[in-house]
Design a protein around this motif. Sequence first.
Motif, PDB file in Angstrom:
ATOM      1  N   ARG A   9       0.836  -1.198   0.000  1.00  0.00           N
ATOM      2  CA  ARG A   9       0.000   0.000   0.000  1.00  0.00           C
ATOM      3  C   ARG A   9       0.870   1.245   0.000  1.00  0.00           C
ATOM      4  N   LEU A  10       0.328   2.310  -0.539  1.00  0.00           N
ATOM      5  CA  LEU A  10       1.080   3.566  -0.587  1.00  0.00           C
ATOM      6  C   LEU A  10       1.463   4.040   0.804  1.00  0.00           C
ATOM      7  N   ARG A  11       0.573   3.858   1.762  1.00  0.00           N
ATOM      8  CA  ARG A  11       0.877   4.295   3.131  1.00  0.00           C
ATOM      9  C   ARG A  11       2.109   3.569   3.666  1.00  0.00           C
ATOM     10  N   GLU A  12       2.199   2.282   3.383  1.00  0.00           N
ATOM     11  CA  GLU A  12       3.351   1.494   3.825  1.00  0.00           C
ATOM     12  C   GLU A  12       4.616   1.950   3.092  1.00  0.00           C
ATOM     13  N   ARG A  13       4.477   2.218   1.809  1.00  0.00           N
ATOM     14  CA  ARG A  13       5.606   2.678   1.010  1.00  0.00           C
ATOM     15  C   ARG A  13       6.136   4.006   1.542  1.00  0.00           C
ATOM     16  N   VAL A  14       5.239   4.942   1.831  1.00  0.00           N
ATOM     17  CA  VAL A  14       5.642   6.238   2.384  1.00  0.00           C
ATOM     18  C   VAL A  14       6.336   6.036   3.731  1.00  0.00           C
ATOM     19  N   ALA A  15       5.782   5.179   4.564  1.00  0.00           N
ATOM     20  CA  ALA A  15       6.367   4.934   5.888  1.00  0.00           C
ATOM     21  C   ALA A  15       7.798   4.419   5.772  1.00  0.00           C
ATOM     22  N   ARG A  16       7.999   3.428   4.920  1.00  0.00           N
ATOM     23  CA  ARG A  16       9.339   2.849   4.761  1.00  0.00           C
ATOM     24  C   ARG A  16      10.325   3.862   4.189  1.00  0.00           C
ATOM     25  N   ASN A  17       9.891   4.574   3.154  1.00  0.00           N
ATOM     26  CA  ASN A  17      10.785   5.547   2.519  1.00  0.00           C
ATOM     27  C   ASN A  17      11.095   6.712   3.452  1.00  0.00           C
ATOM     28  N   LEU A  18      10.095   7.169   4.180  1.00  0.00           N
ATOM     29  CA  LEU A  18      10.315   8.261   5.123  1.00  0.00           C
ATOM     30  C   LEU A  18      11.339   7.854   6.173  1.00  0.00           C
ATOM     31  N   ARG A  19      11.163   6.682   6.751  1.00  0.00           N
ATOM     32  CA  ARG A  19      12.102   6.197   7.776  1.00  0.00           C
ATOM     33  C   ARG A  19      13.510   6.060   7.195  1.00  0.00           C
ATOM     34  N   ARG A  20      13.619   5.449   6.020  1.00  0.00           N
ATOM     35  CA  ARG A  20      14.924   5.239   5.388  1.00  0.00           C
ATOM     36  C   ARG A  20      15.611   6.572   5.071  1.00  0.00           C
ATOM     37  N   LEU A  21      14.893   7.480   4.458  1.00  0.00           N
ATOM     38  CA  LEU A  21      15.473   8.769   4.096  1.00  0.00           C
ATOM     39  C   LEU A  21      15.856   9.586   5.333  1.00  0.00           C
ATOM     40  N   ARG A  22      15.023   9.520   6.361  1.00  0.00           N
ATOM     41  CA  ARG A  22      15.320  10.234   7.617  1.00  0.00           C
ATOM     42  C   ARG A  22      16.595   9.680   8.241  1.00  0.00           C
ATOM     43  N   GLN A  23      16.706   8.351   8.270  1.00  0.00           N
ATOM     44  CA  GLN A  23      17.887   7.728   8.865  1.00  0.00           C
ATOM     45  C   GLN A  23      19.138   7.996   8.036  1.00  0.00           C
ATOM     46  N   GLU A  24      19.000   8.045   6.704  1.00  0.00           N
ATOM     47  CA  GLU A  24      20.140   8.355   5.842  1.00  0.00           C
ATOM     48  C   GLU A  24      20.685   9.758   6.122  1.00  0.00           C
ATOM     49  N   LYS A  25      19.800  10.661   6.543  1.00  0.00           N
ATOM     50  CA  LYS A  25      20.207  12.019   6.903  1.00  0.00           C
ATOM     51  C   LYS A  25      20.616  12.125   8.370  1.00  0.00           C
ATOM     52  N   SER A  26      20.586  10.998   9.075  1.00  0.00           N
ATOM     53  CA  SER A  26      20.923  10.940  10.502  1.00  0.00           C
ATOM     54  C   SER A  26      20.057  11.899  11.319  1.00  0.00           C
ATOM     55  N   LEU A  27      18.780  11.941  10.989  1.00  0.00           N
ATOM     56  CA  LEU A  27      17.838  12.784  11.718  1.00  0.00           C
ATOM     57  C   LEU A  27      16.951  11.929  12.610  1.00  0.00           C
ATOM     58  N   SER A  28      16.686  12.399  13.800  1.00  0.00           N
ATOM     59  CA  SER A  28      15.693  11.759  14.647  1.00  0.00           C
ATOM     60  C   SER A  28      14.309  12.204  14.154  1.00  0.00           C
ATOM     61  N   GLN A  29      13.282  11.529  14.613  1.00  0.00           N
ATOM     62  CA  GLN A  29      11.921  11.960  14.278  1.00  0.00           C
ATOM     63  C   GLN A  29      11.697  13.391  14.752  1.00  0.00           C
ATOM     64  N   GLU A  30      12.202  13.684  15.938  1.00  0.00           N
ATOM     65  CA  GLU A  30      12.043  15.022  16.506  1.00  0.00           C
ATOM     66  C   GLU A  30      12.748  16.086  15.662  1.00  0.00           C
ATOM     67  N   GLU A  31      13.980  15.789  15.208  1.00  0.00           N
ATOM     68  CA  GLU A  31      14.710  16.750  14.375  1.00  0.00           C
ATOM     69  C   GLU A  31      13.990  16.993  13.049  1.00  0.00           C
ATOM     70  N   LEU A  32      13.502  15.919  12.438  1.00  0.00           N
ATOM     71  CA  LEU A  32      12.764  16.067  11.188  1.00  0.00           C
ATOM     72  C   LEU A  32      11.511  16.907  11.406  1.00  0.00           C
ATOM     73  N   ALA A  33      10.799  16.613  12.462  1.00  0.00           N
ATOM     74  CA  ALA A  33       9.580  17.362  12.770  1.00  0.00           C
ATOM     75  C   ALA A  33       9.882  18.834  13.007  1.00  0.00           C
ATOM     76  N   ASP A  37       8.559  21.863  10.797  1.00  0.00           N
ATOM     77  CA  ASP A  37       7.577  22.637  11.568  1.00  0.00           C
ATOM     78  C   ASP A  37       6.265  21.874  11.747  1.00  0.00           C
ATOM     79  N   ILE A  38       6.432  20.595  12.150  1.00  0.00           N
ATOM     80  CA  ILE A  38       5.275  19.748  12.440  1.00  0.00           C
ATOM     81  C   ILE A  38       5.499  19.043  13.776  1.00  0.00           C
ATOM     82  N   ASN A  39       4.475  18.390  14.277  1.00  0.00           N
ATOM     83  CA  ASN A  39       4.547  17.682  15.550  1.00  0.00           C
ATOM     84  C   ASN A  39       5.360  16.404  15.417  1.00  0.00           C
ATOM     85  N   ARG A  40       6.255  16.153  16.372  1.00  0.00           N
ATOM     86  CA  ARG A  40       7.087  14.953  16.337  1.00  0.00           C
ATOM     87  C   ARG A  40       6.243  13.693  16.324  1.00  0.00           C
ATOM     88  N   ASN A  41       5.151  13.717  17.067  1.00  0.00           N
ATOM     89  CA  ASN A  41       4.285  12.538  17.116  1.00  0.00           C
ATOM     90  C   ASN A  41       3.725  12.198  15.742  1.00  0.00           C
TER      91      ASN A  41
END
Length: 78
Positions: A9-33, A37-41
């Motif tokens: 599903r697209l939602r799963e694809r976005v989730a995987r790609n978002l996590r992978r790209l965020r980790q490649e940039k060495s960003l935490s969820q909080e830093e990305l958020a 300018d969005i909520n970390r949650n």
Amino acid sequence: MPGDSSGMRLRERVARNLRRLRQEKSLSQEELADRADINRNYVGMLEREENAATVDMLEKLAAVLEVDPVELLRRDKD
């Protein structure tokens, strides 16, 4: 899902790609958020497939990750 031969599903694809790209940039969820300018949650909810991102949100996240928004929708390369 019609038209998706991978069965992912697209939602799963976005989730995987978002996590992978965020980790490649060495960003935490909080830093990305913070940078987007969005909520970390909300980032966590996207990565856990609990929420679906709008097109505007995909654009905002992609800008922070310095990728084309289509990268968040791309199929796994395996």
